[in-house]
Write an enzyme that holds these catalytic residues in place. Structure first.
Site, mmCIF file in Angstrom:
data_model
loop_
_atom_site.group_PDB
_atom_site.id
_atom_site.type_symbol
_atom_site.label_atom_id
_atom_site.label_comp_id
_atom_site.label_asym_id
_atom_site.label_seq_id
_atom_site.Cartn_x
_atom_site.Cartn_y
_atom_site.Cartn_z
ATOM 1 N N ASP A 18 39.732 50.468 45.533
ATOM 2 C CA ASP A 18 38.378 49.945 45.711
ATOM 3 C C ASP A 18 38.497 48.720 46.613
ATOM 4 O O ASP A 18 39.606 48.273 46.928
ATOM 5 C CB ASP A 18 37.808 49.553 44.334
ATOM 6 C CG ASP A 18 36.402 48.977 44.413
ATOM 7 O OD1 ASP A 18 35.579 49.497 45.192
ATOM 8 O OD2 ASP A 18 36.114 47.988 43.698
ATOM 9 N N SER A 19 37.357 48.150 46.971
ATOM 10 C CA SER A 19 37.372 46.915 47.748
ATOM 11 C C SER A 19 37.869 45.737 46.910
ATOM 12 O O SER A 19 38.271 44.717 47.462
ATOM 13 C CB SER A 19 35.962 46.612 48.245
ATOM 14 O OG SER A 19 35.089 46.508 47.126
ATOM 15 N N CYS A 81 35.369 53.827 44.609
ATOM 16 C CA CYS A 81 34.430 52.978 45.334
ATOM 17 C C CYS A 81 33.367 53.898 45.916
ATOM 18 O O CYS A 81 33.687 54.785 46.717
ATOM 19 C CB CYS A 81 35.190 52.257 46.454
ATOM 20 S SG CYS A 81 34.137 51.279 47.524
ATOM 21 N N GLU A 160 33.205 39.421 41.229
ATOM 22 C CA GLU A 160 34.559 39.085 41.695
ATOM 23 C C GLU A 160 34.917 37.645 41.325
ATOM 24 O O GLU A 160 36.087 37.311 41.163
ATOM 25 C CB GLU A 160 34.673 39.260 43.221
ATOM 26 C CG GLU A 160 34.723 40.694 43.680
ATOM 27 C CD GLU A 160 36.076 41.394 43.480
ATOM 28 O OE1 GLU A 160 37.131 40.738 43.523
ATOM 29 O OE2 GLU A 160 36.053 42.628 43.286
ATOM 30 N N CYS A 192 27.722 51.549 41.926
ATOM 31 C CA CYS A 192 28.805 50.744 42.500
ATOM 32 C C CYS A 192 29.752 50.457 41.348
ATOM 33 O O CYS A 192 29.305 50.106 40.244
ATOM 34 C CB CYS A 192 28.248 49.445 43.080
ATOM 35 S SG CYS A 192 29.511 48.197 43.453
ATOM 36 N N HIS A 194 31.619 48.138 40.608
ATOM 37 C CA HIS A 194 31.635 46.786 40.041
ATOM 38 C C HIS A 194 30.620 46.624 38.903
ATOM 39 O O HIS A 194 30.789 45.777 38.032
ATOM 40 C CB HIS A 194 31.296 45.750 41.123
ATOM 41 C CG HIS A 194 32.451 45.394 42.008
ATOM 42 N ND1 HIS A 194 32.902 46.211 43.010
ATOM 43 C CD2 HIS A 194 33.250 44.293 42.029
ATOM 44 C CE1 HIS A 194 33.925 45.633 43.624
ATOM 45 N NE2 HIS A 194 34.152 44.466 43.046
HETATM 46 N N1 DGL Z 1 32.856 48.744 44.306
HETATM 47 C C1 DGL Z 1 32.316 49.239 45.516
HETATM 48 C C2 DGL Z 1 31.411 50.435 45.296
HETATM 49 O O1 DGL Z 1 31.583 51.166 44.333
HETATM 50 C C3 DGL Z 1 31.734 48.323 46.539
HETATM 51 C C4 DGL Z 1 31.738 46.872 46.416
HETATM 52 C C5 DGL Z 1 31.712 46.191 47.780
HETATM 53 O O2 DGL Z 1 30.629 45.985 48.351
HETATM 54 O O3 DGL Z 1 32.789 45.909 48.268
HETATM 55 O O4 DGL Z 1 30.548 50.708 46.071
#
Ligand code: DGL
Length: 278
Positions: A18-19, A81, A160, A192, A194
């Site tokens: 993931d990011s 992600c 984060e 997302c 997160h």
């Molecule tokens: N966790 C990521 C997702 O599922 C993206 C978060 C980011 O913007 O980096 O889309």
């Protein structure tokens, strides 16, 4: 770099990326469902957020991560992600046709089935909403349902920074969810990876009867099915030693692994991805 291709097929690790720390919500579902599988997790914290980057930028970043995970001998890769899946899952599959990729997408299909009001709140990133993949998903499953979309600007950053219980996070979520509820949404999609970190706050804000869909357990089940069909499930009964990598800041990942799994002894490693900072 050492390649791990000498490890027998079934015992090789599963790469998850993931990011940042978001994909750990998916990795955690994999730990629960497939405890014998070793996970190599990579959070691209040097390049977070992905959500406001172009699809080409996200594809290039993802390709470097995949190369790293394949060098480590991974037998399958979970793109944990939504933004990277939306931008580049097809490109990943055509570049590495032999690699089983498990991607993510906002749970529009189950949400369209669950909603009674015909209104669904979708929380995702701008990159996901802009993608062709999302447009196709809407076309296929959401024709008779209204999707109320919000790119949740700033939410990934707060998570984060581990500001989950911070008033700022609750205020932001209220500003996202109240208008959705006012329009009649009774089902909310966490689009997302997160956002499951703040699911308890979302649950607290919205009406108790409403649904929140976190796709992480479904992704873990999908991974299990793929590994089974390829005869790649690890038969070992030993507890694997997972590896966690962060390309930039490491503190958030250390915190998140501890928050999700209760493990305090985790070392966060630096991957070689060929960025200038490496
Ligand atoms: N966790 C990521 C997702 O599922 C993206 C978060 C980011 O913007 O980096 O889309």
């Amino acid at each position: 770099m050492q390649s791990n291709h000498s490890v027998p097929g079934k015992e090789r690790a599963i790469g998850v990326f993931d990011s940042g720390i978001g994909g750990l919500t998916v990795a955690n579902a994999v730990f629960d469902l497939l405890p014998a599988e070793k996970i190599i997790y990579l959070g691209d914290t040097a390049n977070i957020p992905y959500g406001n980057k172009t699809a080409d930028q996200v594809r290039d970043l993802s390709f470097r991560i995949i190369e790293f995970l394949l060098q480590k001998g991974c037998k399958a890769i979970v793109v944990a992600c939504n933004t990277a899946s939306a931008a580049a899952l097809d490109a990943m599959r055509s570049k590495w046709p032999e690699v089983p990729f498990i991607g993510m997408e906002p749970a529009v299909k189950p949400a369209a089935k669950l909603t009674k009001t015909g209104k669904v709140g979708v929380l995702a990133t701008a990159g996901t909403f802009k993608s062709q993949r999302y447009a196709k998903l809407m076309h296929a499953y959401a024709k008779d349902v209204t999707m109320i979309e919000n790119p949740c600007v700033g939410l990934v950053k707060l998570i984060e920074q581990h500001k989950i219980e911070h008033p700022e996070t609750r205020e932001l979520l209220e500003s996202i969810l109240r208008p959705m509820e006012a329009e009649g949404a009774d089902t909310f999609v966490l689009g997302c990876t997160h956002y499951p970190f703040v699911e308890h706050i979302i649950r607290d804000i919205i009406d108790e009867a409403e649904h929140i869909i976190n796709p992480a357990p479904a992704v873990a089940r999908q991974l299990k099915r793929r590994l089974e069909s390829l005869d790649l499930l690890n038969p070992s009964t030993e507890i694997p030693q997972h590896e966690f990598y962060a390309s930039g800041e490491k503190e958030a990942m250390k915190w998140a692994v501890e928050y999700l799994t209760g493990r305090e002894d985790v070392e966060i490693l630096t991957p070689y991805l060929g960025y200038p900072s490496n």
